[in-house]
Design a protein around this motif. Structure first.
Motif, PDB file in Angstrom:
ATOM      1  N   GLN A  37       0.843  -1.114  -0.004  1.00 23.73           N
ATOM      2  CA  GLN A  37      -0.077   0.007  -0.154  1.00 23.73           C
ATOM      3  C   GLN A  37       0.773   1.350  -0.072  1.00 23.73           C
ATOM      4  N   TYR A  47      -3.450  10.594  -4.084  1.00 20.06           N
ATOM      5  CA  TYR A  47      -4.960  10.949  -4.313  1.00 20.06           C
ATOM      6  C   TYR A  47      -5.492  12.154  -4.642  1.00 20.06           C
ATOM      7  N   ARG A  80     -11.395   4.220  -1.544  1.00 16.97           N
ATOM      8  CA  ARG A  80     -10.178   3.522  -0.990  1.00 16.97           C
ATOM      9  C   ARG A  80     -10.108   3.801   0.602  1.00 16.97           C
ATOM     10  N   LYS A  81      -9.395   2.934   1.344  1.00 19.11           N
ATOM     11  CA  LYS A  81      -9.180   3.057   2.633  1.00 19.11           C
ATOM     12  C   LYS A  81     -10.091   3.663   3.674  1.00 19.11           C
ATOM     13  N   LEU A 117     -16.272   0.338  -5.759  1.00 18.50           N
ATOM     14  CA  LEU A 117     -15.329   0.132  -4.527  1.00 18.50           C
ATOM     15  C   LEU A 117     -14.949  -1.526  -4.395  1.00 18.50           C
ATOM     16  N   THR A 119     -13.804  -4.699  -1.844  1.00 21.19           N
ATOM     17  CA  THR A 119     -13.669  -5.081  -0.417  1.00 21.19           C
ATOM     18  C   THR A 119     -13.251  -6.564  -0.445  1.00 21.19           C
ATOM     19  N   MET A 150      -7.349  -3.812  -6.475  1.00 20.79           N
ATOM     20  CA  MET A 150      -6.331  -4.151  -5.306  1.00 20.79           C
ATOM     21  C   MET A 150      -6.398  -5.613  -5.367  1.00 20.79           C
ATOM     22  N   ASP A 153      -8.931  -7.741  -2.952  1.00 19.87           N
ATOM     23  CA  ASP A 153     -10.585  -7.373  -3.006  1.00 19.87           C
ATOM     24  C   ASP A 153     -11.081  -8.416  -3.970  1.00 19.87           C
TER      25      ASP A 153
END
Length: 162
Positions: A37, A47, A80-81, A117, A119, A150, A153
């Motif tokens: 990351q 970002y 994200r995050k 997104l 997850t 990612m 995910d």
């Protein structure tokens, strides 16, 4: 306890790394490291420069939550995050909802119509949270070509902001 949410930058990297890695590794046993990351070491360039942002939620000066947006196409972004420290979760301070609301407002103000997104299957509460907020599950194969995947995910969501 008063909640304060504000955009954060590189000066908060250490606090953000501590918050996020603790949740990922210790709470959910996700085998992910800071090396996986690098965006957390370069919040501003990763970002903000592309048109997204990174917000922190603070209670009494302590970083207790985060959410970030990557703008990956002219009118599309990826969340994200999204993390909230365990002892600060729940309806009392409603941190996750406040963070998401601020991110969606930012999208509206900046012409981002589609939010995506990714997850992880084990994060059931996160999935319920997104579904309560009208996100719809999408197959990985139906994600936009430019969506920043990612590796961890395996569950994906989309929200059209109107």
């Amino acid at each position: 306890m008063k909640l304060q949410i504000q955009p954060i930058g590189n000066s908060y990297s250490e606090q953000a790394i501590d918050l996020i890695l603790t949740i990922q590794q210790k709470e959910f046993n996700i085998p992910i490291t800071i090396e996986d990351q690098p965006d957390l070491l370069h919040i501003e360039s990763f970002y903000r420069e592309g048109g997204g942002n990174f917000w922190g939620a603070f209670v009494a000066g302590e970083l207790v939550g985060s959410i970030a947006l990557i703008k990956f196409d002219e009118r599309a972004g990826a969340i994200r995050k999204m993390f909230v420290k365990k002892e600060f979760r729940g309806k009392e301070l409603n941190i996750a909802q406040n963070l998401l609301d601020i991110l969606i407002s930012f999208c509206r103000e900046n012409g981002i119509d589609d939010l995506y997104l990714g997850t992880i299957t084990v994060l059931k509460a996160a999935q319920r949270f997104y579904e309560r907020n009208h996100f719809v599950k999408v197959e990985k194969g139906n994600l936009p070509v430019k969506f920043p995947l990612m590796s961890a995910d395996d569950v994906f969501y989309h929200l059209n902001i109107d």
